[in-house]
Design an enzyme around this catalytic site. Structure first.
Site: not given
Length: 615
Positions: A2, A27, A74, A102-103, A488, A492, A495, A511, A610
Site C-alpha cells: 500500500c 503502489r 492493495w 502497509n504489511g 518477459e 507484459k 499484466e 512438447h 508495483k
C-alpha cells in the site's frame, strides 16, 4: 504494497496528502482515504476506488488541519470496500487514534479474539484495525504516551508493517514504525513528511531518514525527530540527501507512464553504463564487485534470487555468466527459494534483483542466504531501499523512478548491470579473449543508440497490435538468450492487457503448446540471427503448418523469416548475448498498444501493485 503518506507541520495537510497519494497510487489503488486532525477533532474520509474517487467523495467539504495521514490500499485482509479502506480508527466511544498500515499482521486473529473478550468491537475485516485497537487498549490500561504504547503493541505483533499513528489529543505528534515494509521520513524546515517511498516527499525536502526494521519514530513539532528501537534503545537519525528529481515523476507529455518509461530506455541504459565501461580503455567496473573481486573470482556458484520481471533478468544473467565467465549459475524464484531449505555455502554468491529494493520474498531470501554465510550482492533501482542497505555489496541500475506497474526500463537496467557483471567476471577469471572482451564493450556502448532505433518502429508495432488486440491467447517463443525475452514478453501482455500468454523455449513448443496453435493464435517469435537461427526458422515453419499467425522479431535485413512470417519487426544487429536488451523493446510496445486498444488501465493494471512488500 500500500501507499502511505503523512504530514505534520505549519502547512495545510490535505493538499499534501492528496498529491502524495496520487504519486503513490502505483503502489495500491483498491481504495483510498485520509484522516486530518484539526483543532478539536479528526476528519476521516475513505472509500473504495482510486484517489480520484476519494476526491469526488470529499467533494466541496472543507478539510482544514496541519496534521494528517493518507493511504492507498492493495487489499490483503478483507475485500476492497469503504469499511476496509484506511485510515482506521480505534473505534468505540472516545476513540482518538487513527492509523495507516502497509504489511500483514500475521497473528491478528488471536489478538482480535483477546480484545473482543475485553469488550472491543470491530467494524472491518482488516488486520490493521486490530493493531490500532491494541495500541489504544495498551495506552488506556497503562496510561502511557503514544510512542510507548506503539512500542509495547509491536512487541506483541508477528508480521510485517509500516505504520503511522495519529492521536487527536496530541496534534503536535505523529508516530511511525517499520518492519519489513519501507518507510521514509522527510525533514522540512518546521515540518515532517512520511511516505512509503520518496516520491511524495521530493517536492518539499531533499533531507530524509530511512527507518530501519524495528525502529519507531516520534515526529514532534516541539521535540523534533526521535527514534527508538522496539527494545527501547534510542537511535541517532541518519540523514541522507535524496537524488530524486521532481520532473522524473511527471508524464512529460506521454499518455501513460509506461509509454514514457519505454521511450526513456536509451537514456536509462546509457545512465546505467556511464562510467562503468569503456571500450577505448578496455574496462568494465562495478564498484560492488571490485570490493569483493577475489570472492567473485573464486565463487563455486552464483545463485540469483528474484521475482517476476527481475527473475527474467536473472535468467538472462544465467546465460551471460555461464557463457562468458564459466561460473555455474542457478536462478531461483525468491518465494520458493526461502521455503525449500536450499543448500547454500560460504563459497556461494547470492545475487538479489529487485526494482524497488523492497520485495518481501527477495528480502526473506537474502536473510536466509546471509544466515548460511553467503556473500549477498544486490541489484536494485531505488537508492536507500532496504535491499541496498541489507546486502554486502551491490549496484544501482540508475533507471530513475519507474511509476508504471509493468516494469520496462528497470528490466533493461537490470540486464545492463548483469551484462557488465558477466564481462567483469570473465575478464577477472581470464575466460575471455581481449579482442572479444573489447568487441562486447563496444557493442554494449552502442546499445542505447540501437534501442533508440527500435523505438522508431512504434507505428509499425501499433499497426500489428491492432490486428491482434482481440486475441484470447498468445504464445511467445525464443531460444538461448532470447528464451527469457519470450517469458518477459508474455508477462507484459498478461499484466496489462489481460490476454493469456505463455513464453516457451522454441524447441519445447512441440512438447505440448503446439496443440493450442490455430488460425486465431498469434505466436510471437524472437528470430534474430544467432547460433539458434536455423532451429528457430524450423519452429516458425511448424507454426505456419498449423495455420498459426507469426509475428517475428528479426535482425535488420533478414529475408528468410520475412517470407514465412505474417509480420516482422526488424531490430539492429548486435552481439548475440546483447540481443535481449534490444529485442525486449518491441514486445513492450506491443503489449502497451494492445492494452490501450482494449481500454485497460496501462499504468495501474488490476490486482497488481508495483512494489510487492507482502508475502
Amino acid at each position: 504494497m500500500c501507499g502511505i503518506v503523512a504530514y505534520i507541520g505549519s502547512k495545510e495537510a490535505y493538499p499534501i496528502l492528496i498529491k502524495g497519494l496520487k504519486r503513490l497510487e502505483y503502489r495500491g489503488y483498491d481504495s483510498a482515504g485520509v484522516a486530518i486532525h484539526n483543532s478539536s477533532s479528526t476528519s476521516l474520509y475513505k472509500c473504495k476506488g482510486k484517489v480520484a474517487d476519494l476526491e469526488a467523495h470529499i467533494g466541496n467539504n472543507t478539510i482544514a488541519g496541519h496534521a494528517g495521514i493518507g493511504h492507498t490500499r492493495w487489499a490483503t485482509h478483507g475485500p476492497p470496500n469503504d469499511v476496509n479502506a484506511h485510515p482506521h480508527s480505534s473505534g468505540g466511544k472516545g476513540s482518538r487514534l487513527s492509523i495507516i498500515h502497509n504489511g500483514i499482521i500475521e497473528n491478528y486473529g488471536p489478538l482480535k479474539e483477546e480484545m473482543i473478550s475485553r469488550g472491543r468491537e470491530f467494524k472491518s475485516d482488516t488486520d490493521t484495525e486490530v493493531l490500532v485497537q491494541l495500541i489504544e487498549d495498551i495506552q488506556n490500561q497503562e496510561d502511557i504516551p503514544l510512542l510507548e504504547a506503539v512500542r509495547i503493541a509491536l512487541t506483541e505483533v508477528i508480521g510485517a508493517y509500516a505504520i503511522v499513528v495519529m492521536d487527536e489529543r496530541n496534534p503536535n505528534e505523529l508516530i511511525a514504525a517499520k518492519k519489513s515494509s519501507p518507510l521514509v521520513i522527510g525533514l522540512g524546515q518546521d515540518d515532517f513528511y512520511v511516505a512509503s517511498d520518496a516520491t511524495p516527499i521530493v517536492e518539499y525536502t531533499k533531507n530524509v531518514v530511512y527507518l530501519e526494521d524495528g525502529e519507531i519514530a516520534s515526529l514532534n513539532l516541539k521535540d523534533g525527530l526521535k527514534i527508538k528501537t522496539i527494545e527501547n534503545q534510542e537511535k541517532t537519525p541518519y540523514i541522507q540527501e535524496l537524488e530524486l528529481h521532481l520532473e522524473a515523476l511527471e508524464k512529460g507529455g506521454y499518455e501513460h507512464f509506461m509509454l514514457k518509461e519505454i521511450h526513456e530506455q536509451p537514456k536509462s541504459i546509457g545512465d546505467c553504463l556511464r562510467g562503468r565501461i569503456s571500450s577505448t580503455h578496455g574496462f568494465a567496473r562495478l564498484g560492488g564487485i571490485t570490493e569483493y573481486k577475489d570472492k567473485f573470482a573464486n565463487a563455486k556458484r552464483i545463485i540469483i534470487v528474484a521475482c517476476g520481471t527481475s527473475w527474467h533478468a536473472g535468467l538472462v544473467a544465467e546465460y551471460l555468466i555461464e557463457d562468458l565467465a564459466r561460473i555455474p549459475v542457478e536462478v531461483e524464484y525468491a518465494s520458493e527459494f526461502r521455503y525449500r531449505n536450499p543448500i547454500i555455502s560460504e563459497s556461494d554468491i547470492v545475487v538479489a534483483i529487485s526494482q524497488s529494493g523492497e520485495t518481501a520474498d527477495t528480502l526473506a531470501a537474502i536473510e536466509l542466504a546471509k544466515s548460511k554465510g553467503a556473500l549477498i550482492f544486490g541489484v536494485c533501482n531505488v537508492v536507500g531501499s532496504t535491499i541496498s542497505r541489507t546486502t554486502d555489496a551491490g549496484s544501482y541500475t540508475h533507471a530513475g523512478p519507474e511509476i508504471g506497474v509493468a516494469s520496462t526500463k528497470a528490466f533493461t537496467g537490470q540486464v545492463s548491470i548483469l551484462t557488465m557483471m558477466a564481462l567483469m567476471l570473465a575478464k577477472t577469471k581470464g575466460q575471455i579473449e581481449t579482442s572479444r572482451f573489447n568487441r562486447l564493450l563496444f557493442e554494449l556502448e552502442n546499445i542505447p543508440d540501437k534501442v533508440a532505433e527500435v523505438l522508431k518502429t512504434d507505428a509499425q508495432v501499433k499497426y500489428i497490435a491492432d490486428i491482434y488486440r482481440n486475441a484470447e491467447n498468445a504464445l511467445y517463443l525464443g531460444r538461448g538468450y532470447n528464451f527469457p525475452v519470450a517469458l518477459e514478453g508474455a508477462l507484459k501482455l498478461k499484466e496489462i492487457s489481460y490476454i493469456h500468454a505463455e513464453g516457451y523455449p522454441a524447441a519445447e513448443m512441440k512438447h505440448g503448446p503446439i496443440a493450442l496453435i490455430d488460425e486465431n493464435m498469434p505466436v510471437f517469435v524472437i528470430a534474430t540471427k544467432d547460433s539458434s537461427y536455423e532451429k528457430v526458422v524450423s519452429n516458425i515453419q511448424e507454426v505456419k503448418a498449423r495455420k498459426g499467425k507469426v509475428v517475428a522479431i528479426v535482425t535488420e535485413g533478414d529475408k528468410d523469416v520475412k517470407k514465412m512470417a505474417d509480420h516482422v519487426i526488424e531490430i539492429p544487429e548486435t552481439e548475440e548475448c546483447l540481443v535481449p536488451l534490444i529485442a525486449t523493446v518491441p514486445l513492450q510496445l506491443l503489449s502497451y498498444h494492445i492494452a490501450v486498444m482494449r481500454g485497460c488501465n496501462v499504468d495501474q493494471p488490476r490486482n497488481l501493485a508495483k512494489s510487492v512488500t507482502v508475502e
